[in-house]
Motif scaffolding. Structure first.
Motif, short mmCIF file in Angstrom:
data_model
loop_
_atom_site.label_atom_id
_atom_site.label_comp_id
_atom_site.label_asym_id
_atom_site.label_seq_id
_atom_site.Cartn_x
_atom_site.Cartn_y
_atom_site.Cartn_z
N PHE A 196 -47.77 -3.75 23.44
CA PHE A 196 -46.81 -3.29 24.45
C PHE A 196 -46.14 -4.46 25.15
N LEU A 197 -46.90 -5.50 25.45
CA LEU A 197 -46.34 -6.66 26.12
C LEU A 197 -45.20 -7.27 25.31
N LEU A 198 -45.44 -7.52 24.04
CA LEU A 198 -44.41 -8.13 23.20
C LEU A 198 -43.21 -7.21 22.99
N SER A 199 -43.49 -5.94 22.74
CA SER A 199 -42.38 -5.02 22.47
C SER A 199 -41.53 -4.81 23.72
N PHE A 200 -42.15 -4.67 24.90
CA PHE A 200 -41.38 -4.49 26.13
C PHE A 200 -40.55 -5.73 26.45
N VAL A 201 -41.12 -6.91 26.24
CA VAL A 201 -40.39 -8.15 26.53
C VAL A 201 -39.19 -8.28 25.59
N PHE A 202 -39.37 -8.00 24.31
CA PHE A 202 -38.26 -8.11 23.37
C PHE A 202 -37.17 -7.08 23.65
N ILE A 203 -37.56 -5.87 24.02
CA ILE A 203 -36.57 -4.84 24.35
C ILE A 203 -35.80 -5.21 25.61
N ALA A 204 -36.51 -5.71 26.62
CA ALA A 204 -35.85 -6.12 27.86
C ALA A 204 -34.92 -7.29 27.61
N PHE A 205 -35.35 -8.24 26.80
CA PHE A 205 -34.50 -9.40 26.50
C PHE A 205 -33.26 -8.98 25.74
N ALA A 206 -33.39 -8.10 24.77
CA ALA A 206 -32.24 -7.63 24.01
C ALA A 206 -31.27 -6.86 24.91
N GLY A 207 -31.80 -6.03 25.77
CA GLY A 207 -30.94 -5.29 26.69
C GLY A 207 -30.20 -6.19 27.65
N MET A 208 -30.87 -7.20 28.17
CA MET A 208 -30.21 -8.12 29.09
C MET A 208 -29.18 -8.99 28.37
N MET A 209 -29.44 -9.36 27.13
CA MET A 209 -28.45 -10.13 26.39
C MET A 209 -27.20 -9.30 26.11
N MET A 210 -27.38 -8.00 25.89
CA MET A 210 -26.22 -7.12 25.73
C MET A 210 -25.43 -7.06 27.03
N GLN A 211 -26.12 -7.01 28.16
CA GLN A 211 -25.44 -6.97 29.45
C GLN A 211 -24.69 -8.27 29.70
N VAL A 212 -25.28 -9.40 29.37
CA VAL A 212 -24.61 -10.70 29.54
C VAL A 212 -23.39 -10.76 28.63
N TYR A 213 -23.52 -10.29 27.40
CA TYR A 213 -22.40 -10.30 26.46
C TYR A 213 -21.24 -9.45 26.97
N ARG A 214 -21.55 -8.27 27.49
CA ARG A 214 -20.50 -7.41 28.04
C ARG A 214 -19.85 -8.04 29.25
N SER A 215 -20.64 -8.71 30.08
CA SER A 215 -20.11 -9.34 31.27
C SER A 215 -19.19 -10.49 30.91
N ILE A 216 -19.56 -11.26 29.91
CA ILE A 216 -18.72 -12.39 29.49
C ILE A 216 -17.43 -11.89 28.87
#
Length: 75
Positions: free
Chosen positions: A52-72
């Protein structure tokens, strides 16, 4: 009198720094919260591997990278 309209290109120079520092804080907050939640779930289910630790961290990181991409791209 009509209110003055500000040109978006003439914004204060520190507004972009504040915007991206806010995104950075959101990134670290989301990863930290998801890591804590994953750790607690791994403890609850007594897993030897931090699934769960690894999967939650990877999902959160992917979601935040999508948010940064949209913001840029919005700029």
């Amino acid at each position: 009198m009509e209110p003055e309209h500000t040109d978006p290109k003439k914004q204060k120079p520190y507004s972009s720094y504040l915007k991206y520092s806010g995104l950075g804080l959101q990134l670290f907050g989301a990863i930290g919260l998801s890591a804590w939640a994953g750790y607690k779930l791994d403890q609850y289910f007594e897993f030897q591997f931090p699934l769960f630790l690894l999967s939650f961290v990877f999902i959160a990181f992917a979601g935040m990278m999508m948010q940064v991409y949209r913001s840029i791209n919005k700029d």
